[in-house]
Design an enzyme around this catalytic site. Sequence first.
Site, PDB file in Angstrom:
ATOM      1  NE  ARG A  93      -3.696   0.021   0.373  1.00  0.00           N
ATOM      2  CZ  ARG A  93      -4.518   0.321  -0.639  1.00  0.00           C
ATOM      3  NH1 ARG A  93      -4.582  -0.476  -1.692  1.00  0.00           N
ATOM      4  NH2 ARG A  93      -5.252   1.407  -0.608  1.00  0.00           N
ATOM      5  CG  HIS A 111      13.062  -0.801  -4.260  1.00  0.00           C
ATOM      6  ND1 HIS A 111      11.725  -0.790  -4.623  1.00  0.00           N
ATOM      7  CD2 HIS A 111      13.777  -0.730  -5.410  1.00  0.00           C
ATOM      8  CE1 HIS A 111      11.650  -0.723  -5.945  1.00  0.00           C
ATOM      9  NE2 HIS A 111      12.872  -0.683  -6.447  1.00  0.00           N
ATOM     10  CG  ASP A 147      10.392   2.737  -4.606  1.00  0.00           C
ATOM     11  OD1 ASP A 147      10.163   2.343  -3.452  1.00  0.00           O
ATOM     12  OD2 ASP A 147       9.898   2.207  -5.621  1.00  0.00           O
TER      13      ASP A 147
HETATM   14  C1  GRF Z   1      10.929  -7.951  -1.390  1.00  0.00           C
HETATM   15  O1  GRF Z   1      11.534  -8.254  -2.625  1.00  0.00           O
HETATM   16  C2  GRF Z   1      11.104  -6.498  -1.074  1.00  0.00           C
HETATM   17  O2  GRF Z   1      12.293  -5.958  -1.562  1.00  0.00           O
HETATM   18  C3  GRF Z   1       9.937  -5.854  -1.763  1.00  0.00           C
HETATM   19  O3  GRF Z   1       8.881  -6.780  -1.624  1.00  0.00           O
HETATM   20  C4  GRF Z   1       9.410  -8.091  -1.459  1.00  0.00           C
HETATM   21  C5  GRF Z   1       8.838  -8.629  -0.189  1.00  0.00           C
HETATM   22  O4  GRF Z   1       9.149  -9.993   0.012  1.00  0.00           O
HETATM   23  N1  GRF Z   1       9.653  -4.562  -1.196  1.00  0.00           N
HETATM   24  P1  GRF Z   1       8.828 -10.662   1.408  1.00  0.00           P
HETATM   25  O5  GRF Z   1       7.337 -10.495   1.661  1.00  0.00           O
HETATM   26  O6  GRF Z   1       9.641  -9.978   2.455  1.00  0.00           O
HETATM   27  O7  GRF Z   1       9.190 -12.099   1.249  1.00  0.00           O
END
Ligand code: GRF
Length: 204
Positions: A93, A111, A147
Amino acid sequence: MRKLKLGVLISGRGSNLQALIDACARPDYPAEIVLVLSNVADAQGRARAKTASIPTAVLDHRTYSNRESFDDAVDALLKKAGVELICLAGFMRILSDKFVRAWLGRLINIHPSLLPAFKGTNVHERVIASGERISGCTVHYVIPELDAGPNIAQAEVPVLEDDTPETLAARVLEAEHSTYPLAVRWIAEDKVRFENGVAVFAND
Ligand code: GRF
C-alpha cells in the site's frame, strides 16, 4: 540492553519479516518486533509472526473509505504498540504524505534494486531487459516521493547471463535478508540517522 521497538508492515510472504524475526531472536541484537501489521488477513507473514509469538494485527484497507482513514488506523495501532521504527517489508500500500511526514526518519523500506535505479514494480524484468550486469537491494528512509528517500544500506548481486526475473529475484532476496537486519541494527545503534532529508552516518 535497550531494544528499539519495531513495527513491521507486510502484505504477503514475509521473508524479510522472517529475517528480522531471526535477527531479533539473537540476544545481542538491539531491536525487537512489537507488532506485525498486515493489510491482508491470510498473508503468510502473519503465520511467521504467530509462530514467533509476536502480536499481529490486520487492517483491511478495503474497509476504509479513503487512504487517510486507513493510514490513521495504522498510525493508531503502531502508537498503541509503542513502535519506534516502522519497517515496510513487502507492504503493498502506498502511504499518504501525512502518514509519511508524521513518521519521517522513523520509517524505512526495502526495495529489490540498487536505488535510485529501478524504482517501482517489475524491477527484475526491467533490470534484465536493460542489460545490467549488477543489481541488488536497498534499505532506505521513506519520504513522500516513492522509492526516493535517502539510502541506508545496499548490497550488490551479479546479474547472470541466463537469469530470469525469478532467478534474479531469488538472488536479490537472499541479499535482502542480511541487508535489512543490518540497516535496522545501524539505526538502533545510532550509526545512522535521518537529518534534514539525508541519511547521516556516525563517522561522516
Ligand atoms: C521484497 O523483494 C522487497 O524488496 C519488496 O517486496 C518483497 C517482499 O518480500 N519490497 P517478502 O514479503 O519480504 O518475502
